[in-house]
Design an enzyme around this catalytic site. Structure first.
Site, PDB file in Angstrom:
ATOM      1  N   THR A   1      -4.506  -0.382 -10.171  1.00  0.00           N
ATOM      2  CA  THR A   1      -5.824  -0.944 -10.444  1.00  0.00           C
ATOM      3  C   THR A   1      -6.079  -0.710 -11.917  1.00  0.00           C
ATOM      4  O   THR A   1      -5.556   0.259 -12.460  1.00  0.00           O
ATOM      5  CB  THR A   1      -6.897  -0.155  -9.646  1.00  0.00           C
ATOM      6  OG1 THR A   1      -6.634  -0.289  -8.264  1.00  0.00           O
ATOM      7  CG2 THR A   1      -8.308  -0.623  -9.940  1.00  0.00           C
TER       8      THR A   1
ATOM      9  N   GLY B   1      -5.582   3.848  -7.245  1.00  0.00           N
ATOM     10  CA  GLY B   1      -4.769   4.375  -6.152  1.00  0.00           C
ATOM     11  C   GLY B   1      -5.213   3.814  -4.822  1.00  0.00           C
ATOM     12  O   GLY B   1      -5.748   2.705  -4.752  1.00  0.00           O
TER      13      GLY B   1
ATOM     14  N   GLY C   1      -7.357   2.967  -2.172  1.00  0.00           N
ATOM     15  CA  GLY C   1      -8.801   2.884  -2.005  1.00  0.00           C
ATOM     16  C   GLY C   1      -9.288   3.471  -0.702  1.00  0.00           C
ATOM     17  O   GLY C   1     -10.354   4.093  -0.661  1.00  0.00           O
TER      18      GLY C   1
ATOM     19  N   VAL D   1     -11.102  -4.533   1.705  1.00  0.00           N
ATOM     20  CA  VAL D   1     -11.669  -4.201   0.392  1.00  0.00           C
ATOM     21  C   VAL D   1     -11.423  -2.722   0.143  1.00  0.00           C
ATOM     22  O   VAL D   1     -11.616  -1.898   1.048  1.00  0.00           O
ATOM     23  CB  VAL D   1     -13.185  -4.511   0.355  1.00  0.00           C
ATOM     24  CG1 VAL D   1     -13.808  -4.025  -0.951  1.00  0.00           C
ATOM     25  CG2 VAL D   1     -13.428  -6.002   0.535  1.00  0.00           C
ATOM     26  N   GLY D   2     -11.004  -2.395  -1.070  1.00  0.00           N
ATOM     27  CA  GLY D   2     -10.776  -0.992  -1.425  1.00  0.00           C
ATOM     28  C   GLY D   2     -11.949  -0.401  -2.182  1.00  0.00           C
ATOM     29  O   GLY D   2     -13.093  -0.867  -2.079  1.00  0.00           O
TER      30      GLY D   2
END
Ligand code: GLY
Length: 298
Positions: free
Chosen positions: A153, A205, A207, A182-183
């Protein structure tokens, strides 16, 4: 007292994000504009495989992107999750911040909002490399992995000479994820947080692990209690590993930037780096995030 201007970015694609954000900040742009400029540069680069256009698709072969941005000076945030057909989700997140009373728009609603604000629907948006990776997934040669270093990310923090801060985060999320997954990245307090009186933090990393402990908020709260950015990052990774003790192979890397321009970074992994630009660094430097080992958590 004036602060030294500093920009930090996580992840391999921080090498693209950080110099672009630093160029904007040193040209006199606001920290939030610098963060957006840096993240847009990485999102638009097809070689950045963890963010924007170069990112990996979900299990239906679509890029589905998450991004958030937060302005310390106004204590305002905007974010989007599961946005399809758009290379630059951070620009849409900024529109959410600037033009709505809301914080987070998701999925089809985010898509409609993007279209209404001039971001045309560009379809699945896969690069040749991402398409080849997806073919491997379809052939059973690749799969989403919930432990280990499965995806990155880009999180970016900036402070200017006035001590004003901003933070942003953008990701294509877990490779070949379940549609709708979704993270932490678009979740304020999990993937990113800023308090203009204290500092900013952002995470990279897995999530699923980080968003269950509100990691970015924890780092800023620790700084508010007097920990240095480095100490706060190490404490946060230690706390995550302690609370998720039953989960092996957690990947988590965090960076933090204080109002006075001091900074730090820590990781559950030995090799992760982040990028820092400041006048003291004479440009952009690559810094190893200090590894917090499982044995450190007792
Ligand atoms: N850290 C980004 C994600 O898990 O989606």
């Amino acid at each position: 007292m004036p602060s030294p201007a500093v920009v930090l970015s996580t992840g391999p694609s921080g090498r693209i994000c950080n110099p672009a954000a630093w160029a904007a900040l040193t040209a006199g742009e606001l920290p939030i504009d610098a963060v957006q400029a840096g993240l847009m540069a990485a999102e638009s680069d097809p070689e950045c495989i963890d963010i924007g256009y170069g990112g990996r698709p979900d299990n239906e072969g679509w890029l589905s992107l998450d991004a958030a941005i937060m302005d310390g000076a106004r204590h305002r945030a905007g974010s989007v999750a599961g946005l399809k057909g758009c290379k630059n989700p951070i620009a849409v997140a900024r529109k959410v911040l600037e033009t709505t009373p809301h914080v987070l728009l998701v999925g089809e609603g985010a898509r409609k909002f993007a279209t209404a604000h001039g971001f045309p629907d560009e379809g699945p948006l896969l690069t040749d490399t991402a398409r080849a990776a997806y073919q491997k997934f379809l052939a059973g040669e690749a799969r989403p992995t919930f432990t280990g270093h499965s995806h990155d990310t880009v999180g970016c923090c900036a402070v200017d000479a006035h001590g004003d801060l901003a933070v942003g985060c953008s990701t294509s999320g877990l490779d070949f994820k379940l549609p709708g997954r979704v993270g932490d990245s678009p979740i304020i307090g999990s993937g990113l947080y800023v308090d203009n009186a204290v500092g900013a933090a952002t995470c990279m990393g897995m999530g699923e692990q980080m968003m269950q402990v509100c990691l970015a908020y924890r780092i800023v709260a620790s700084m508010e209690r007097g920990l240095s950015p480095q100490e706060a990052c190490e404490e946060a990774v230690r706390a995550l590993l302690r609370r998720r003790a039953g989960v092996s192979g957690i990947h988590c890397t965090v960076v933090a930037l204080a109002k006075d321009g001091t900074s730090g970074g820590a990781s559950s992994y030995p090799e992760d780096v982040y990028y820092r630009s400041s006048s003291a660094d004479d440009g952009t430097v690559c810094v190893r995030a200090l590894q917090v080992k499982v044995g450190d958590v007792a």
